[in-house]
Enzyme design. Structure first.
Site, PDB file in Angstrom:
ATOM      1  N   TYR A  43      39.470 -15.058  16.657  1.00 29.20           N
ATOM      2  CA  TYR A  43      40.324 -15.298  17.814  1.00 29.20           C
ATOM      3  C   TYR A  43      39.755 -14.594  19.031  1.00 29.20           C
ATOM      4  CZ  TYR A  43      42.402 -10.597  17.555  1.00 29.20           C
ATOM      5  OH  TYR A  43      42.593  -9.242  17.568  1.00 29.20           O
ATOM      6  N   ARG A  99      31.875 -13.385  23.364  1.00 29.58           N
ATOM      7  CA  ARG A  99      32.274 -12.704  22.119  1.00 29.58           C
ATOM      8  C   ARG A  99      32.826 -13.706  21.116  1.00 29.58           C
ATOM      9  NH1 ARG A  99      36.325  -7.741  22.617  1.00 29.58           N
ATOM     10  NH2 ARG A  99      37.783  -9.434  23.053  1.00 29.58           N
ATOM     11  N   ARG A 136      42.199 -25.555  -1.331  1.00 31.20           N
ATOM     12  CA  ARG A 136      41.935 -24.113  -1.452  1.00 31.20           C
ATOM     13  C   ARG A 136      40.812 -23.830  -2.447  1.00 31.20           C
ATOM     14  NH1 ARG A 136      43.113 -19.382  -3.858  1.00 31.20           N
ATOM     15  NH2 ARG A 136      43.556 -17.612  -2.484  1.00 31.20           N
ATOM     16  N   HIS A 142      37.468 -20.703  -2.493  1.00 29.28           N
ATOM     17  CA  HIS A 142      36.964 -19.628  -1.638  1.00 29.28           C
ATOM     18  C   HIS A 142      35.714 -19.999  -0.833  1.00 29.28           C
ATOM     19  CE1 HIS A 142      39.823 -17.406  -3.979  1.00 29.28           C
ATOM     20  NE2 HIS A 142      39.534 -16.266  -3.388  1.00 29.28           N
ATOM     21  N   LYS A 188      35.707 -10.508  15.667  1.00 27.81           N
ATOM     22  CA  LYS A 188      37.133 -10.535  16.036  1.00 27.81           C
ATOM     23  C   LYS A 188      37.857 -11.496  15.092  1.00 27.81           C
ATOM     24  CE  LYS A 188      39.934 -10.344  20.264  1.00 27.81           C
ATOM     25  NZ  LYS A 188      40.640  -9.106  20.033  1.00 27.81           N
TER      26      LYS A 188
HETATM   27  C1  LIG Z   1      40.328  -3.676  17.138  1.00 30.08           C
HETATM   28  C2  LIG Z   1      40.215  -3.827  18.613  1.00 30.08           C
HETATM   29  N1  LIG Z   1      39.459  -2.954  19.301  1.00 30.08           N
HETATM   30  C3  LIG Z   1      39.340  -3.038  20.640  1.00 30.08           C
HETATM   31  C4  LIG Z   1      39.996  -4.021  21.365  1.00 30.08           C
HETATM   32  C5  LIG Z   1      39.847  -4.080  22.857  1.00 30.08           C
HETATM   33  O1  LIG Z   1      39.082  -5.198  23.228  1.00 30.08           O
HETATM   34  P1  LIG Z   1      39.194  -5.856  24.673  1.00 30.08           P
HETATM   35  O2  LIG Z   1      38.839  -4.786  25.648  1.00 30.08           O
HETATM   36  O3  LIG Z   1      38.196  -6.952  24.646  1.00 30.08           O
HETATM   37  O4  LIG Z   1      40.604  -6.318  24.845  1.00 30.08           O
HETATM   38  C6  LIG Z   1      40.784  -4.953  20.688  1.00 30.08           C
HETATM   39  C7  LIG Z   1      41.474  -6.013  21.425  1.00 30.08           C
HETATM   40  O5  LIG Z   1      42.145  -6.829  20.900  1.00 30.08           O
HETATM   41  C8  LIG Z   1      40.891  -4.861  19.282  1.00 30.08           C
HETATM   42  O6  LIG Z   1      41.633  -5.731  18.581  1.00 30.08           O
END
Ligand SMILES: Cc1ncc(COP(=O)(O)O)c(C=O)c1O
Length: 288
Positions: free
Chosen positions: A33, A52, A100, A102, A147
């Site tokens: 995300y 990112r 489903r 893995h 992320k």
């Molecule tokens: C685990 C984590 N670290 C750091 C951040 C900060 O990232 P950003 O500055 O891109 O919002 C986030 C933002 O969601 C996060 O989930």
């Protein structure tokens, strides 16, 4: 005003928007995300956020669901339809829908969901008195640079912080070093006045705010060290603060109930907060 979400090619009323029960995001957290802040109707740091997203997708071998340019267009259209002036765009891409199993499915198209939210104002006093953090063991996996939507440790950590009356939980690795918060990056100003934040390896998410702030700080005459810092070092720090797209630069004035430095927001955190605010003003097209 009706609220819309974008789901796999269609703008849907938010209340009716849905994905299939065999979406791999739902079953395996097999997805990523991104959150793009919206300020005065403008997307803040759009490029680094989409960069990112591309890195997260690439790491999991999930293709872009549509072109990066189209994704940005849809984001803007949602902002328009939902009348968002200050808030955020949430973008989620999963590997898609498949029976489903893995391993990666032979045939699946990535699922794309996009929503918007208005900014939830943080309590006004937080920036004046600073935020409290607690510390918790970092129990996450070893690819925190992705992320991923698999956020259970972060969810449990944030809830622990809330129950302790704190704003955030700073996670501590097995060697006693702070990695980051559950949704924010962690910083200190050490006893020698150096700005210290964890280096961007697999132990943390490389925050867009973190990177923007590092770029802004360059040339300000402040020594910066991107390296792990221990909990003991954080406790002895002159100042501490955290950064994220929604918390911006937030002073941290207590760790596990003990004051950091004077127990008040320090001069460095306050100055960096203003420096970052000017960056957001510029991104939003506001005159200095
Ligand atoms: C685990 C984590 N670290 C750091 C951040 C900060 O990232 P950003 O500055 O891109 O919002 C986030 C933002 O969601 C996060 O989930």
């Amino acid at each position: 005003m009706p609220r819309f979400a974008y789901v796999n090619g269609r703008y849907r009323p938010h209340a009716e928007a849905a994905v299939h029960i065999e979406d791999r995001g739902y079953q395996f957290a097999d997805g990523v995300y991104e959150v793009v802040p919206v300020d005065d109707g403008a997307l803040v740091d759009e490029d680094p956020h989409l960069d990112r997203l591309g890195r997260s997708l690439g790491a999991l071998e999930i293709p872009w669901p549509l072109s990066r340019a189209n994704l940005a267009l849809i984001g803007r259209e949602l902002v328009r339809r939902n009348g968002i002036r200050d808030g955020l765009i949430y973008i989620q891409v999963t590997r898609g829908v498949a029976p489903r199993d893995h391993g990666f499915p032979a045939k699946a198209r990535p699922s794309l969901v996009m929503t918007t939210r208005r900014r939830r104002p943080l309590p006004a006093h937080l920036f004046d008195v600073g935020a409290k953090v607690i510390t918790i063991p970092d129990i996450r996996w070893r690819r925190c640079d992705i992320k991923s939507i698999g956020l259970l440790p972060n969810v449990l950590g944030k809830e622990a912080a809330r129950r302790a009356g704190a704003f955030e939980a700073w996670q501590v690795d097995d060697a006693g070093f702070i990695t980051e918060g559950t949704s924010t990056n962690a910083w200190i100003v050490d006893a020698a006045g150096r700005l210290v934040t964890r280096d961007p390896g697999a132990a943390i998410l490389s925050g867009v705010t973190r990177r923007a702030l590092l770029a802004l700080v360059a040339g300000q005459g402040i020594t910066v060290e991107e390296r792990p810092f221990s909990l003991a070092e954080a406790r002895a720090a002159r100042e501490a603060f955290l950064t994220s797209s929604t918390s911006l630069v937030m002073p941290v004035t207590a760790i596990d109930g003990a004051p950091v430095g004077s127990g008040r927001p320090g001069p460095v955190a306050t100055a960096l907060r203003q420096l970052y605010a000017a960056h957001v003003d510029a991104e939003a097209g506001r005159a200095p």
